[in-house]
Design a protein around this motif. Structure first.
Motif, mmCIF file in Angstrom:
data_model
loop_
_atom_site.group_PDB
_atom_site.id
_atom_site.type_symbol
_atom_site.label_atom_id
_atom_site.label_comp_id
_atom_site.label_asym_id
_atom_site.label_seq_id
_atom_site.Cartn_x
_atom_site.Cartn_y
_atom_site.Cartn_z
ATOM 1 N N TRP A 101 0.785 -1.229 0.000
ATOM 2 C CA TRP A 101 0.000 0.000 0.000
ATOM 3 C C TRP A 101 0.826 1.293 0.000
ATOM 4 O O TRP A 101 0.266 2.366 -0.195
ATOM 5 C CB TRP A 101 -0.965 0.013 1.182
ATOM 6 C CG TRP A 101 -2.092 -0.960 0.975
ATOM 7 C CD1 TRP A 101 -3.127 -0.819 0.107
ATOM 8 C CD2 TRP A 101 -2.274 -2.215 1.615
ATOM 9 N NE1 TRP A 101 -3.952 -1.920 0.179
ATOM 10 C CE2 TRP A 101 -3.454 -2.791 1.097
ATOM 11 C CE3 TRP A 101 -1.571 -2.920 2.586
ATOM 12 C CZ2 TRP A 101 -3.941 -4.012 1.525
ATOM 13 C CZ3 TRP A 101 -2.051 -4.137 3.006
ATOM 14 C CH2 TRP A 101 -3.221 -4.689 2.467
ATOM 15 N N SER A 103 1.890 3.142 2.287
ATOM 16 C CA SER A 103 1.261 4.078 3.219
ATOM 17 C C SER A 103 1.826 3.838 4.612
ATOM 18 O O SER A 103 1.856 2.693 5.080
ATOM 19 C CB SER A 103 -0.256 3.858 3.215
ATOM 20 O OG SER A 103 -0.845 4.391 4.372
ATOM 21 N N LEU A 106 -0.893 2.349 6.907
ATOM 22 C CA LEU A 106 -1.098 0.915 6.710
ATOM 23 C C LEU A 106 0.140 0.115 7.107
ATOM 24 O O LEU A 106 0.020 -1.011 7.595
ATOM 25 C CB LEU A 106 -1.533 0.625 5.280
ATOM 26 C CG LEU A 106 -2.982 1.056 5.025
ATOM 27 C CD1 LEU A 106 -3.318 0.994 3.550
ATOM 28 C CD2 LEU A 106 -3.954 0.222 5.832
#
Length: 135
Positions: A101, A103, A106
Motif C-alpha cells: 500500500w 502508506s 497501513l
C-alpha cells in the motif's frame, strides 16, 4: 491463571519491555547521534527489553522458579531464539503492508498486526519449548 489475567499480564509485560528498550536507546543516544551510537542504542535496547521480558514472563506468566547458571543460560537462549522467529513475523507484516500500500498508516497497522500475531505465537512457543516441564 484465567485467560483474561494472562492477556493483561502478557500485554503489560510487552509494554514494560518496550518502554525499557526505548529508554535504554535514549540514554545511549544522549551520548551521540552518529551511526555507531545508533547501532549501539538499538543493540543495548533490544538486549534490555529481551532480559526484562524474559524475567517477567519466567516469573509471572510461566511461574518457572528453576535456577542455576546452566539452566538459565539454556532457557534464555531458547527464549531469545523464539524471539528471533517471532520478530520475523512482525517485520514481515510491516514490510508487506508497506510494499502493498505504500502508506505509513497501513505500514503501522501491519506492524501492529504482526506484533500481535508474533506475541501470540511467541507465547505458545515459549510455553512448549522454553518453559515446559520437559524443556
Amino acid at each position: 491463571m484465567r485467560l483474561q489475567t494472562l492477556i493483561i499480564r502478557y500485554t503489560a509485560f510487552a509494554v514494560i519491555a518496550t518502554l525499557m528498550n526505548l529508554f535504554s536507546q535514549r540514554v545511549i543516544l544522549l551520548m551521540g547521534q552518529s551511526l555507531p551510537y545508533f547501532v549501539s542504542a538499538v543493540a543495548v535496547g533490544t538486549l534490555v527489553g529481551l532480559v526484562v521480558k524474559y524475567l517477567l514472563d519466567k516469573r509471572w506468566i510461566f511461574f518457572d522458579h528453576k535456577q542455576g547458571f546452566r539452566h538459565e543460560g539454556r532457557q534464555f537462549t531458547l527464549y531469545a531464539v523464539m524471539g528471533i522467529f517471532t520478530t520475523a513475523i512482525f517485520w514481515g507484516f510491516e514490510t508487506a503492508f508497506w510494499l502493498i500500500w505504500q502508506s505509513h498508516l497501513l505500514r503501522e497497522i501491519g506492524a501492529m498486526m504482526g506484533l500481535a500475531i508474533g506475541y501470540v505465537v511467541k507465547y505458545h512457543l515459549d510455553k512448549r519449548y522454553v518453559f515446559s516441564p520437559r524443556a
